[in-house]
Design a protein around this motif. Structure first.
Motif, PDB file in Angstrom:
ATOM      1  N   TRP A  59       9.513   4.690   1.876  1.00  0.00           N
ATOM      2  CA  TRP A  59       9.681   5.675   0.811  1.00  0.00           C
ATOM      3  C   TRP A  59       8.504   6.636   0.827  1.00  0.00           C
ATOM      4  O   TRP A  59       7.381   6.247   1.136  1.00  0.00           O
ATOM      5  CB  TRP A  59       9.790   4.985  -0.548  1.00  0.00           C
ATOM      6  CG  TRP A  59      11.075   4.226  -0.715  1.00  0.00           C
ATOM      7  CD1 TRP A  59      11.369   3.005  -0.202  1.00  0.00           C
ATOM      8  CD2 TRP A  59      12.228   4.658  -1.436  1.00  0.00           C
ATOM      9  NE1 TRP A  59      12.646   2.635  -0.547  1.00  0.00           N
ATOM     10  CE2 TRP A  59      13.198   3.630  -1.324  1.00  0.00           C
ATOM     11  CE3 TRP A  59      12.543   5.789  -2.181  1.00  0.00           C
ATOM     12  CZ2 TRP A  59      14.454   3.719  -1.911  1.00  0.00           C
ATOM     13  CZ3 TRP A  59      13.794   5.873  -2.777  1.00  0.00           C
ATOM     14  CH2 TRP A  59      14.740   4.844  -2.636  1.00  0.00           C
TER      15      TRP A  59
ATOM     16  N   PHE B 204       6.697   3.370  -7.088  1.00  0.00           N
ATOM     17  CA  PHE B 204       5.657   2.619  -6.371  1.00  0.00           C
ATOM     18  C   PHE B 204       4.875   1.667  -7.286  1.00  0.00           C
ATOM     19  O   PHE B 204       3.786   1.233  -6.936  1.00  0.00           O
ATOM     20  CB  PHE B 204       4.672   3.568  -5.663  1.00  0.00           C
ATOM     21  CG  PHE B 204       5.307   4.488  -4.662  1.00  0.00           C
ATOM     22  CD1 PHE B 204       5.648   4.023  -3.402  1.00  0.00           C
ATOM     23  CD2 PHE B 204       5.591   5.808  -4.983  1.00  0.00           C
ATOM     24  CE1 PHE B 204       6.242   4.860  -2.466  1.00  0.00           C
ATOM     25  CE2 PHE B 204       6.183   6.669  -4.054  1.00  0.00           C
ATOM     26  CZ  PHE B 204       6.517   6.189  -2.795  1.00  0.00           C
TER      27      PHE B 204
ATOM     28  N   TRP C  22       7.466  -3.045  -6.917  1.00  0.00           N
ATOM     29  CA  TRP C  22       6.685  -3.146  -5.687  1.00  0.00           C
ATOM     30  C   TRP C  22       5.682  -4.298  -5.833  1.00  0.00           C
ATOM     31  O   TRP C  22       4.981  -4.395  -6.833  1.00  0.00           O
ATOM     32  CB  TRP C  22       5.946  -1.839  -5.428  1.00  0.00           C
ATOM     33  CG  TRP C  22       6.851  -0.699  -5.087  1.00  0.00           C
ATOM     34  CD1 TRP C  22       7.690  -0.034  -5.933  1.00  0.00           C
ATOM     35  CD2 TRP C  22       7.014  -0.101  -3.805  1.00  0.00           C
ATOM     36  NE1 TRP C  22       8.367   0.950  -5.262  1.00  0.00           N
ATOM     37  CE2 TRP C  22       7.958   0.940  -3.948  1.00  0.00           C
ATOM     38  CE3 TRP C  22       6.439  -0.319  -2.555  1.00  0.00           C
ATOM     39  CZ2 TRP C  22       8.356   1.751  -2.880  1.00  0.00           C
ATOM     40  CZ3 TRP C  22       6.819   0.489  -1.489  1.00  0.00           C
ATOM     41  CH2 TRP C  22       7.772   1.499  -1.650  1.00  0.00           C
TER      42      TRP C  22
ATOM     43  N   VAL D  84       2.074   9.968  -0.986  1.00  0.00           N
ATOM     44  CA  VAL D  84       2.238   8.540  -1.234  1.00  0.00           C
ATOM     45  C   VAL D  84       3.326   8.010  -0.304  1.00  0.00           C
ATOM     46  O   VAL D  84       4.431   8.562  -0.245  1.00  0.00           O
ATOM     47  CB  VAL D  84       2.625   8.262  -2.698  1.00  0.00           C
ATOM     48  CG1 VAL D  84       2.710   6.754  -2.937  1.00  0.00           C
ATOM     49  CG2 VAL D  84       1.626   8.899  -3.657  1.00  0.00           C
TER      50      VAL D  84
ATOM     51  N   HIS E 228       9.061  -0.578   1.253  1.00  0.00           N
ATOM     52  CA  HIS E 228       9.730  -1.484   0.312  1.00  0.00           C
ATOM     53  C   HIS E 228      10.720  -2.369   1.073  1.00  0.00           C
ATOM     54  O   HIS E 228      10.711  -2.422   2.306  1.00  0.00           O
ATOM     55  CB  HIS E 228      10.423  -0.703  -0.799  1.00  0.00           C
ATOM     56  CG  HIS E 228      10.567  -1.443  -2.084  1.00  0.00           C
ATOM     57  ND1 HIS E 228      11.532  -2.413  -2.284  1.00  0.00           N
ATOM     58  CD2 HIS E 228       9.877  -1.380  -3.252  1.00  0.00           C
ATOM     59  CE1 HIS E 228      11.423  -2.905  -3.501  1.00  0.00           C
ATOM     60  NE2 HIS E 228      10.428  -2.288  -4.126  1.00  0.00           N
TER      61      HIS E 228
ATOM     62  N   HIS F 294       4.934  -5.289  -0.094  1.00  0.00           N
ATOM     63  CA  HIS F 294       5.204  -3.857   0.026  1.00  0.00           C
ATOM     64  C   HIS F 294       3.902  -3.051   0.155  1.00  0.00           C
ATOM     65  O   HIS F 294       3.318  -2.665  -0.861  1.00  0.00           O
ATOM     66  CB  HIS F 294       5.998  -3.376  -1.194  1.00  0.00           C
ATOM     67  CG  HIS F 294       7.205  -4.198  -1.498  1.00  0.00           C
ATOM     68  ND1 HIS F 294       7.480  -4.686  -2.758  1.00  0.00           N
ATOM     69  CD2 HIS F 294       8.205  -4.646  -0.695  1.00  0.00           C
ATOM     70  CE1 HIS F 294       8.615  -5.368  -2.724  1.00  0.00           C
ATOM     71  NE2 HIS F 294       9.072  -5.367  -1.490  1.00  0.00           N
ATOM     72  N   PRO F 295       3.449  -2.760   1.348  1.00  0.00           N
ATOM     73  CA  PRO F 295       2.248  -1.926   1.506  1.00  0.00           C
ATOM     74  C   PRO F 295       2.479  -0.521   0.955  1.00  0.00           C
ATOM     75  O   PRO F 295       3.549   0.059   1.129  1.00  0.00           O
ATOM     76  CB  PRO F 295       2.042  -1.893   3.028  1.00  0.00           C
ATOM     77  CG  PRO F 295       2.828  -3.044   3.571  1.00  0.00           C
ATOM     78  CD  PRO F 295       3.972  -3.242   2.631  1.00  0.00           C
ATOM     79  N   ARG F 296       1.441   0.007   0.287  1.00  0.00           N
ATOM     80  CA  ARG F 296       1.470   1.373  -0.211  1.00  0.00           C
ATOM     81  C   ARG F 296       0.202   2.080   0.238  1.00  0.00           C
ATOM     82  O   ARG F 296      -0.895   1.522   0.155  1.00  0.00           O
ATOM     83  CB  ARG F 296       1.571   1.377  -1.740  1.00  0.00           C
ATOM     84  CG  ARG F 296       2.967   1.055  -2.266  1.00  0.00           C
ATOM     85  CD  ARG F 296       2.929   0.472  -3.654  1.00  0.00           C
ATOM     86  NE  ARG F 296       2.502  -0.935  -3.650  1.00  0.00           N
ATOM     87  CZ  ARG F 296       2.334  -1.663  -4.744  1.00  0.00           C
ATOM     88  NH1 ARG F 296       2.525  -1.111  -5.930  1.00  0.00           N
ATOM     89  NH2 ARG F 296       1.977  -2.929  -4.654  1.00  0.00           N
TER      90      ARG F 296
ATOM     91  N   PHE G 188      -2.058   2.450  -8.533  1.00  0.00           N
ATOM     92  CA  PHE G 188      -0.689   1.964  -8.548  1.00  0.00           C
ATOM     93  C   PHE G 188      -0.584   0.930  -9.663  1.00  0.00           C
ATOM     94  O   PHE G 188      -1.029  -0.207  -9.526  1.00  0.00           O
ATOM     95  CB  PHE G 188      -0.316   1.344  -7.200  1.00  0.00           C
ATOM     96  CG  PHE G 188      -0.274   2.334  -6.066  1.00  0.00           C
ATOM     97  CD1 PHE G 188       0.878   3.048  -5.804  1.00  0.00           C
ATOM     98  CD2 PHE G 188      -1.383   2.548  -5.276  1.00  0.00           C
ATOM     99  CE1 PHE G 188       0.920   3.968  -4.758  1.00  0.00           C
ATOM    100  CE2 PHE G 188      -1.362   3.448  -4.230  1.00  0.00           C
ATOM    101  CZ  PHE G 188      -0.209   4.172  -3.967  1.00  0.00           C
TER     102      PHE G 188
ATOM    103  N   HIS H 273       4.663  -1.973  -9.903  1.00  0.00           N
ATOM    104  CA  HIS H 273       5.165  -3.338  -9.821  1.00  0.00           C
ATOM    105  C   HIS H 273       6.142  -3.700 -10.944  1.00  0.00           C
ATOM    106  O   HIS H 273       6.756  -4.765 -10.904  1.00  0.00           O
ATOM    107  CB  HIS H 273       4.007  -4.341  -9.807  1.00  0.00           C
ATOM    108  CG  HIS H 273       3.057  -4.211 -10.957  1.00  0.00           C
ATOM    109  ND1 HIS H 273       1.895  -3.484 -10.865  1.00  0.00           N
ATOM    110  CD2 HIS H 273       3.078  -4.721 -12.212  1.00  0.00           C
ATOM    111  CE1 HIS H 273       1.238  -3.567 -12.005  1.00  0.00           C
ATOM    112  NE2 HIS H 273       1.942  -4.294 -12.846  1.00  0.00           N
TER     113      HIS H 273
ATOM    114  N   GLY I  13       5.165   4.255   0.991  1.00  0.00           N
ATOM    115  CA  GLY I  13       5.297   2.825   0.732  1.00  0.00           C
ATOM    116  C   GLY I  13       6.411   2.209   1.551  1.00  0.00           C
ATOM    117  O   GLY I  13       7.419   2.857   1.853  1.00  0.00           O
TER     118      GLY I  13
END
Length: 614
Positions: free
Chosen positions: A373, A335, A344, A364, A368, A349-351, A307, A337, A366
């Motif tokens: 998402w 996803f 993100w 994927v 947000h 924001h966990p992904r 990411f 930053h 995430g």
């Protein structure tokens, strides 16, 4: 605090007076009960066990759980004699409604309950809360504002098992001479019959440590995930090449991704091999990168998924074991930053990379500001562009999506219904919320399923109170297992996206027993190979294990390894510097302990056979 499991002994303490319920006469006799203080120089408060009443079919005999409350020493039970003075007593068990009690949590009070009699009504309370010598326990009409009608269950201390370590102590004599004698020390060592049993820890590789001269790498994950944020220089274990052997992997922000291959015997190759080299110096943007290693193609080899600022990039692993360049274009422009990829942030924001549909391909996911998402992977290894709307407007950082915080509200993706599709399980202030995914891939509006495991119930942060979703009975249905203020709490999964009553099942590994997130790592893993997850804690004295019995029950903890602990005598390991893992690095099917210490990598082997030398 949840109602304690019947195996646990508790003092029943009045919230208004701070005094405990006990027998007026000797504890073995039938007779009245009083609420009084325990003398400073006398025995502690009397202990009780709460045993649930079962219906003929084995389930609860009441819509709400009803208990028979047993005196731990006498075996007598809490009894309502229906006398005019309404005094409560302990009496021989007879099975009537007057000996059955409804335990009701007090709303807004994390650890307080009302104790209501099923037969005859009334709520347990002291007759005179101001009586310093001890007031009779009586039944009163329910008053929601009366604090003396609220009770706290205080578990007895844990029965940990470990052998004391002897040390030499000087002895002075009148004539100035000095001798030495063996005395007990505060340190402990594993008992000879401890199971699982581990060898003494051994330095197997003078690399990947955080001391000067061995890379000075710090931080990294502690729960076994393959990956981490680049800025922390994480180290972890993974079978990089698909040979079945566990390798060491480190993300060095200045140099790149490096590995030392496992030999399959608990040791690792001395040579450090680069999987991916960084060609530019580290900067703030690079330190925000999150690296993960997953098999994206089904080829049996781990690929790198990163990411980055501009989105998600994928680097496939080639036949030589090295990763291909990340390329000029991201695999998915989301996803990331940077502004063009959604802004993100790791602290909000966990992904995740997870197979959400059960088709064998990772997607994927995430969380947000505005919710969840999702980007699905197609059959050709491509990630679908995200749409203009989140897949679910919930579980997000923003207020309209619930105000979920990374440091307070853990979120998981797990199949709670057995249909092969993952659902969202989140722990918010008020308890547990679940959003189930249907066969069309649509997530339902979140459902509030359990008023426990939340901030309002005393679970103050994700660091202090880790929570897991794992099957404790081997049937595949995930249960909630959490390390709460008073110990280990379990809520059994029903297989329909909901959970049963939360129960305190082990009076250990919690805040009341001295475990803190800043000093101690707590995990769930099957250390004995019996199919049941065990509680594993890296404590002050070393590694403690509470074996799982199945069905959400655990034995009392035993010290199994005098190492990897916070105290200096156990190595002085620190959560923020020394990642520790459970993995089979010897190929015998048993989990060993691997830690990245100051000088390098340490291993304690799981001794499956008792006759092996410690």
């Amino acid at each position: 605090m949840p109602v304690p499991k019947e195996q646990l002994e508790v003092a029943i303490v009045n919230a208004a007076t701070g005094k405990a319920l006990g027998a007026e006469a000797p504890s073995s006799a039938n007779g009245a009960l009083v609420v009084r203080a325990s003398p400073d120089d006398g025995p502690g408060p009397e202990r009780w066990r709460l045993v649930p009443v079962k219906a003929a079919g084995g389930g609860p005999a009441h819509e709400d759980q009803v208990y028979v409350i047993h005196h731990a020493s006498s075996g007598k039970v809490l009894d309502n004699p229906a006398a005019a003075d309404r005094k409560v007593r302990q009496w021989a068990a007879a099975g009537g409604k007057g000996q059955q009690w409804l335990v009701v949590p007090v709303e807004g009070e994390a650890d307080l309950h009302r104790i209501e009699c099923v037969g005859g009504g009334g709520v347990l309370a002291p007759s005179d809360p101001s009586d310093g010598k001890g007031a009779p326990a009586v039944l009163r009409e329910h008053d929601d504002s009366a604090r003396d009608q609220r009770w706290r269950f205080v578990p007895a201390g844990p029965e940990r098992s470990g052998d004391p370590v002897l040390r030499w102590a000087p002895v002075s004599h009148w004539n100035g001479r000095q001798s030495w004698r063996l005395v007990r020390s505060t340190a402990l060592r594993p008992t000879p019959d401890a199971e699982p049993s581990f060898s003494d820890l051994r330095l197997v590789l003078p690399r990947f440590g955080c001391d000067e001269g061995v890379g000075r790498r710090q931080g990294g994950p502690t729960s076994g995930e393959a990956g981490g944020r680049l800025g922390s220089g994480p180290r972890f274990l993974a079978d990089i090449t698909g040979t079945g052997r566990v390798d060491l992997v480190g993300l060095d922000p200045a140099r790149g991704v490096v590995t030392s291959s496992g030999r399959g015997d608990g040791t690792f190759e001395d040579a450090e091999r680069f999987l991916h080299r960084f060609t530019t110096p580290p900067d703030d943007a690079r330190r925000e990168e999150i690296w993960s290693f997953v098999d994206t193609t089904g080829a049996g080899r781990l690929d790198a998924v990163v990411f980055r600022g501009d989105g998600v990039r994928v680097s496939l692993q080639g036949g030589t074991g090295e990763f291909a360049p990340l390329g000029a274009e991201p695999a998915l422009r989301a996803f990331g930053h940077a502004a063009q990829a959604g802004q993100w942030r790791a602290d909000r924001h966990p992904r995740l990379l997870v197979d959400t549909t059960g088709d064998g391909r990772v997607d994927v996911v995430g969380f947000h500001d505005d919710g969840l998402w999702l980007s699905l992977q197609d059959g050709k290894g491509k990630f679908a562009p995200v749409g203009g709307e989140p897949a679910l407007r919930a579980f997000g950082h923003g207020r309209e999506a619930g105000g979920w915080r990374v440091d307070r509200h853990p979120r998981f993706l797990v199949d709670t219904t057995g249909d092969g599709r993952v659902d969202v399980v989140g722990f918010h202030d008020d308890g547990v919320w679940v959003s189930s995914q249907d066969e069309e891939g649509v997530f339902a509006e979140p459902l509030f399923v359990l008023d426990e495991f939340g901030v309002d119930q005393g679970w103050t942060s994700a660091e202090e109170h880790p929570r897991f979703l794992v099957s404790t009975s081997g049937d595949g249905t995930p249960d909630v297992v959490g390390f709460g203020p008073q110990g280990v709490v379990v809520a059994r999964g029903r297989g329909d996206g909901t959970f049963g009553e939360a129960r305190l099942v082990l009076n250990d590994f919690g805040g009341a027993q001295g475990w803190t997130g800043g000093k101690h790592v707590r995990l769930l893993a099957d250390t004995t190979g019996d199919g049941n997850p065990d509680v594993v804690g890296f404590g002050d004295e070393g590694v403690w294990v509470s074996r799982g019995r199945g069905g959400g029950d655990f034995e009392q903890a035993r010290l199994v390894c005098r190492g990897f602990g916070h105290d200096d005598g156990a190595g002085g390991w620190r959560v923020d510097r020394h990642p520790r893992y459970l993995a089979d690095v010897t190929g015998d099917g048993r989990l060993d302990i691997v830690g990245f210490g100051g000088p390098g990598v340490y291993v304690a082997r799981n001794l499956a056979r008792r006759f092996m030398t410690r």
